[in-house]
Design an enzyme around this catalytic site. Structure first.
Site, PDB file in Angstrom:
ATOM      1  N   GLU A  98       0.835  -1.209   0.000  1.00 33.58           N
ATOM      2  CA  GLU A  98       0.000   0.000   0.000  1.00 33.58           C
ATOM      3  C   GLU A  98       0.863   1.250   0.000  1.00 33.58           C
ATOM      4  O   GLU A  98       0.505   2.262  -0.601  1.00 33.58           O
ATOM      5  CB  GLU A  98      -0.950  -0.036   1.210  1.00 33.58           C
ATOM      6  N   GLU A 167       3.508 -10.879   0.712  1.00 34.33           N
ATOM      7  CA  GLU A 167       2.104 -10.484   0.669  1.00 34.33           C
ATOM      8  C   GLU A 167       1.677 -10.303  -0.792  1.00 34.33           C
ATOM      9  O   GLU A 167       1.860  -9.210  -1.364  1.00 34.33           O
ATOM     10  CB  GLU A 167       1.901  -9.156   1.403  1.00 34.33           C
ATOM     11  N   GLY A 173      -6.714  -7.962   1.590  1.00 35.59           N
ATOM     12  CA  GLY A 173      -8.026  -7.345   1.798  1.00 35.59           C
ATOM     13  C   GLY A 173      -9.095  -7.825   0.833  1.00 35.59           C
ATOM     14  O   GLY A 173     -10.164  -7.232   0.735  1.00 35.59           O
TER      15      GLY A 173
HETATM   16  P1  13P Z   1      -5.414  -8.452   5.059  1.00 33.50           P
HETATM   17  O1  13P Z   1      -5.092  -9.465   6.125  1.00 33.50           O
HETATM   18  O2  13P Z   1      -6.523  -7.515   5.460  1.00 33.50           O
HETATM   19  O3  13P Z   1      -5.635  -9.079   3.723  1.00 33.50           O
HETATM   20  O4  13P Z   1      -4.130  -7.516   4.907  1.00 33.50           O
HETATM   21  C1  13P Z   1      -2.887  -8.095   4.805  1.00 33.50           C
HETATM   22  C2  13P Z   1      -1.881  -7.018   4.939  1.00 33.50           C
HETATM   23  O5  13P Z   1      -1.754  -6.165   4.079  1.00 33.50           O
HETATM   24  C3  13P Z   1      -1.076  -7.001   6.168  1.00 33.50           C
HETATM   25  O6  13P Z   1      -0.027  -6.101   6.065  1.00 33.50           O
END
Ligand code: 13P
Length: 250
Positions: A98, A167, A173
């Site tokens: 992000e 990730e 998300g």
């Molecule tokens: P989620 O568990 O909400 O998919 O997010 C993962 C994340 O970006 C953790 O840094």
């Protein structure tokens, strides 16, 4: 033996009082198992001082979501690694997808952040992961290899304090978790890269976490894979029972 870690990334969630309530619930309910299994909480900056105090007599470690590339100066709105150290933070995310996407963080910047953290005895949790197109095109190893370049510039001594989090962006998300086999494949690849660029012993001792729609219901399967050493948890970290159940799956 490498550490097993579950780290909660609250992202930009929880106002001050909500954050305190969640942290207090964690302190009350967390039952640490072996010393090799670590629960880490990375709240927004506004919570850092209060959580430092709340966690001080517990085994929960405090983390952060970001830091600046410099140690101090005219950087309005920013937080330095030294400031985080003064609150006893032990971990800090670096290069979350992000931040790469929204704040255009590049490899040079991520390297500087790692250096700042390491100089302050804070372990970087270095995030990497591919976009859906990369996976569809079969280019995900190449993307991850490029992202990991940042880490090979570190000395071996520094590198040994780094935690890596895989990730996949398409799983963050979205509710769409990587399968345990997909996670294992990439984690094994990352470990093989560490072995190649550092050495085999360092690779064996590096904790590699999975992140992306990890929850209590899929954590056991993900964590059962030999190269998955825990999780970096977003949405499911916002509820104490859920993140503690994930920790218990370690
Ligand atoms: P989620 O568990 O909400 O998919 O997010 C993962 C994340 O970006 C953790 O840094």
């Amino acid at each position: 033996m490498r550490k097993k870690i579950v780290a909660g990334n609250w992202k930009m969630n929880k106002n001050f009082l909500e954050g305190i309530d969640l942290a207090k619930e964690l302190v009350e309910k967390h039952q640490p198992s072996e010393s090799n299994k670590q629960l880490v909480v990375c709240p927004p900056f506004i919570h850092t001082a209060a959580l430092s105090e709340l966690f001080s007599a517990t085994s929960i470690e405090l983390g952060a979501q970001n830091c600046h590339t410099s140690d101090k100066g005219a950087y309005t709105g920013e937080i330095s690694a030294g400031m985080l150290k003064s609150l006893n933070a032990k971990y800090c995310l670096v290069g979350h997808s992000e931040r790469r996407a929204n704040f255009f963080e590049d490899n040079q910047e991520l390297f500087q952040k790692c250096k700042q953290l390491l100089a302050n005895d804070i372990r970087p949790i270095f995030c990497c992961g591919e976009m859906l197109e990369d996976r569809r095109e079969g280019a995900y190893f190449d993307v991850i290899e490029d992202q990991l370049e940042v880490l090979w510039k570190l000395s071996k001594t520094d590198f040994q304090k780094v935690v890596i989090a895989y990730e996949p962006i398409w799983a963050i998300g979205t509710g769409e978790t990587a399968t345990a086999a997909q996670a294992q494949e990439v984690h094994a690849f990352i470990r093989s890269q560490v072995a190649k660029k550092m050495d085999v012993t360092i690779a064996e001792n590096t904790s590699i976490l999975y992140g992306g729609s990890c929850k209590a219901s899929n954590a056991i399967e993900l964590f059962s894979k030999p190269d998955v050493d825990g999780g970096l948890i977003g949405g499911a970290a916002l509820q104490a029972d859920e993140i503690l159940a994930i920790y218990n799956a370690l």
